[in-house]
Motif scaffolding. Structure first.
Motif, PDB file in Angstrom:
ATOM      1  N   ARG B 170       0.825  -1.200   0.000  1.00  0.00           N
ATOM      2  CA  ARG B 170       0.000   0.000   0.000  1.00  0.00           C
ATOM      3  C   ARG B 170       0.870   1.264   0.000  1.00  0.00           C
ATOM      4  O   ARG B 170       0.638   2.188  -0.771  1.00  0.00           O
ATOM      5  N   GLU B 174       1.123   4.324  -2.758  1.00  0.00           N
ATOM      6  CA  GLU B 174       0.915   5.712  -2.336  1.00  0.00           C
ATOM      7  C   GLU B 174       2.133   6.568  -2.668  1.00  0.00           C
ATOM      8  O   GLU B 174       2.015   7.733  -3.023  1.00  0.00           O
ATOM      9  N   ILE B 177       2.185   7.412  -6.349  1.00  0.00           N
ATOM     10  CA  ILE B 177       1.213   8.466  -6.626  1.00  0.00           C
ATOM     11  C   ILE B 177       1.693   9.797  -6.066  1.00  0.00           C
ATOM     12  O   ILE B 177       1.697  10.817  -6.747  1.00  0.00           O
ATOM     13  N   GLY B 178       2.101   9.773  -4.790  1.00  0.00           N
ATOM     14  CA  GLY B 178       2.437  11.022  -4.114  1.00  0.00           C
ATOM     15  C   GLY B 178       3.776  11.578  -4.528  1.00  0.00           C
ATOM     16  O   GLY B 178       3.856  12.646  -5.130  1.00  0.00           O
ATOM     17  N   ALA B 179       4.840  10.847  -4.237  1.00  0.00           N
ATOM     18  CA  ALA B 179       6.178  11.389  -4.452  1.00  0.00           C
ATOM     19  C   ALA B 179       6.567  11.417  -5.930  1.00  0.00           C
ATOM     20  O   ALA B 179       7.128  12.389  -6.405  1.00  0.00           O
ATOM     21  N   LEU B 203      -4.771   3.481 -10.305  1.00  0.00           N
ATOM     22  CA  LEU B 203      -3.620   4.157 -10.883  1.00  0.00           C
ATOM     23  C   LEU B 203      -3.557   3.983 -12.398  1.00  0.00           C
ATOM     24  O   LEU B 203      -3.027   4.823 -13.113  1.00  0.00           O
TER      25      LEU B 203
END
Lengths: 142, 301
Positions: B170, B174, B177-179, B203
């Motif tokens: 997970r 994330e 997606i985020g960094a 995604l």
């Protein structure tokens, strides 16, 4: 990555509806039902993307669509905010919420074998009941 | 930089091992800024394809282009603009986490120190720890930091989350997606091969299912979920239906389950004509589409 105004958005991949449109609908719902108030910010794209584990492009597309529809306004450097002005879509959004609730009642009526006449007559009774209640209290609240 | 040139362009790629065609006439196109899923069973040819992108293997025939360039002729240029996380990551065992990142950074024109610090904190990786003492999950996390900090235009992931525990998986997604996608998402392209599809569902913009080295299905995710539907119905008594054109029909007593391939409206009206007690329609998730894709293969044949 928690936001104060988490709107409890949820993606349902089994609905078959495009993910960005699900977000648009849910945010419009939140706006119409008071879950999100004028001037309140939407979560940042990154925070929402991480939380929902959805592509950032998808969130960005939903936010663009909301802005195009006049539901939100983006202020550079600050984020996306729900518009003050009543957009022409609010009525449609409100009706959509109402239709959903009415549909539930219609389905229940069907299961309980209440016919069209009985259903409409009961609906009329309930409307009268609430109107009387409002008048009795002399409550001018709309 | 020409934004119209696909980030990955594969045309009729064939790669054999001896007499065995690992990849057999595969074509696919990955556009800039997209997250592209590459799904297939073990041995379907996913890793072979990826190795051809990275010039770790040479194609027997067909063309492979990365940023419009031939990875055989422009290997350094291509590799400078992408990063790669393989399914098995290995580091020099005597180096610490910090030294490993330092070493990786030395090959790169650009390295984001803030992202590096953020991710080390997030994954609770100790920079002074020797890499030989890391768990499989921590190794993957270290490889991911190494792949994200250069801010590449293309991130290639080969079965990145298999063998990891759910929490690490997970966090991995994330982080992608985020960094990785932070900054200009239009300049961030992901190519991910996986069979743990459900985790990547949100995604993936577009995907190809590969089977025995050949393309079975290429679609945009939203369009795919709109096309493939599962209809479940229950009747008050045993009912036989024709249901021509259904991808698959399972019928047992009063229960019915039908897979529709773009024809759910027609099938639904046929079912409704028999007045089912209960009727439910739902879209197939990408993972379910992958699972039923062998049915598709038979119906194509």
């Amino acid at each position: 990555m928690t936001e104060d105004n988490s709107m409890l958005l949820q993606i349902d991949f089994k609905s078959g509806s495009p993910v960005y449109l699900q977000l648009v609908d849910q945010i419009r719902y939140a706006a119409a039902s008071g879950g999100l108030r004028a001037g309140e910010p939407l979560p940042s794209i990154r925070a929402l993307a991480e939380e929902l584990r959805v592509n950032r492009n998808t969130i960005a597309r939903a936010y663009e669509e909301l802005e195009r529809q006049g539901i939100t306004e983006s202020i550079p450097g600050k984020g996306c905010f729900l518009n003050e002005s009543q957009s022409p879509y609010t009525k449609t959004a409100r009706q959509k919420i109402l239709i959903k609730k009415i549909d539930e009642a219609v389905v229940t009526a069907h299961h309980l074998q209440a016919g069209r006449e009985e259903f409409l007559s009961l609906a009329g009774d309930r409307l009268n009941f609430f109107e009387r209640k409002l008048k009795g209290k002399d409550n001018p609240k709309n | 930089m020409d934004t119209n040139v696909p980030v990955i362009g594969i045309q009729n790629l064939t790669r054999r091992y001896g007499r065995h065609d690992a990849v057999d006439g595969l074509s696919l196109t990955v556009r800039r800024g997209k997250c592209y899923g590459f799904f297939g069973r073990n041995g379907a040819g996913k890793t072979t394809t990826i190795k051809c992108l990275l010039n770790l293997l040479r194609p027997n025939s067909g063309t492979v282009r990365v940023f419009g360039l031939d990875p055989q002729k422009h290997e350094t240029t291509v590799k400078a603009r992408l990063t790669y996380v393989p399914d098995q990551v290995a580091f020099y065992p005597w180096m610490t986490v910090g030294e490993t990142l330092e070493y990786l950074a030395s090959f790169r024109a650009h390295w984001n120190r803030d992202t590096e610090a953020d991710l080390l904190r997030r994954f609770q990786l100790d920079p002074s720890k020797k890499t030989q003492g890391l768990s499989k999950g921590q190794r993957t996390q270290l490889a991911l930091i190494g792949a994200i900090c250069p801010g590449p235009e293309l991130l290639v992931l080969d079965e990145p989350t298999s063998g990891l525990d759910p929490i690490v998986r997970r966090e991995f997604i994330e982080t992608v997606i985020g960094a990785y996608q932070s900054g200009d998402p239009e300049q961030r392209t992901v190519f991910v091969s996986t069979h743990l599809i459900s985790e990547f569902e949100g995604l993936i913009d577009e995907f190809t299912i590969i089977d025995q080295g050949r393309e079975l299905l290429t679609m945009e995710s939203d369009a795919a979920r709109n096309r493939f539907k599962k209809i479940r119905a229950r009747f008050s008594q045993e009912t036989k239906l024709g249901l021509n054109g259904a991808l698959r029909v399972k019928q047992g007593g009063r229960e019915l389950e039908v897979l529709a391939d773009g024809n759910s409206d027609k099938l639904l009206s046929e079912i409704k004509a028999h007045q089912p007690e209960e009727l439910k329609v739902e879209a197939l998730s990408l993972e379910e589409i992958f699972v039923v894709s062998d049915v598709l293969k038979k119906s194509n044949a």
